[in-house]
Design a protein around this motif. Structure first.
Motif: not given
Length: 148
Positions: A98-116
């Motif tokens: 996995p190099l790009i993903w989304t994640f939800q923690k409670g009401k919070g959202r995270v967009f993550a990219s190893i690429v960059g």
């Protein structure tokens, strides 16, 4: 502070080195989905092909099937891939990582990219669209205006 922010519904976007925890990578992974740590996590400056998962149904990756880049993938990551939505992988050492993903923690959202890692990655117009959609998604905004 990040825990409180996410509990209030705050969004976060992390690119590349922002996924690295020098110590206690599990704690960072609990907040952003996955994390890297110098030593156990490998990296390589290399051409990669991002393979997008479910490219037609996700607001961030709609229309994407694959994207060729030269960047710096990290693998293996700390964290539980069952807790994230993997958006894109690349083949590293014979496995889809996995190099790009989304994640939800409670009401919070995270967009993550190893690429960059490289500036030329950011010059790629398709990567820019992907990144802007990720930012919009993390903020709880529509990605519809960010078409190809």
């Amino acid at each position: 502070e990040l825990d409180d922010y996410q509990a209030r519904g705050g969004g976060a976007v992390v690119f590349h080195a922002a996924t690295i925890a020098d110590t206690e990578p599990e704690k960072l992974a609990a907040r952003i989905g996955l994390s890297a740590q110098p030593g156990p996590t490998k990296y390589l400056h290399t051409p990669i092909i991002l393979n997008f998962i479910d490219p037609t149904n996700n607001a961030v990756t709609s229309g994407f099937k694959s994207l060729k880049l030269i960047d710096e993938p990290y693998w293996p990551m700390f964290g539980d891939t069952a807790r994230i939505e993997v958006l894109a992988t690349a083949d590293m050492e014979g496995q889809a990582r996995p190099l790009i993903w989304t994640f939800q923690k409670g009401k919070g959202r995270v967009f993550a990219s190893i690429v960059g890692h490289y500036t030329w990655t950011w010059d790629d117009p398709l990567f820019r669209i992907l990144a802007l959609r990720g930012v919009a998604w993390a903020a709880g905004e529509s990605t519809e205006r960010l078409a190809r």
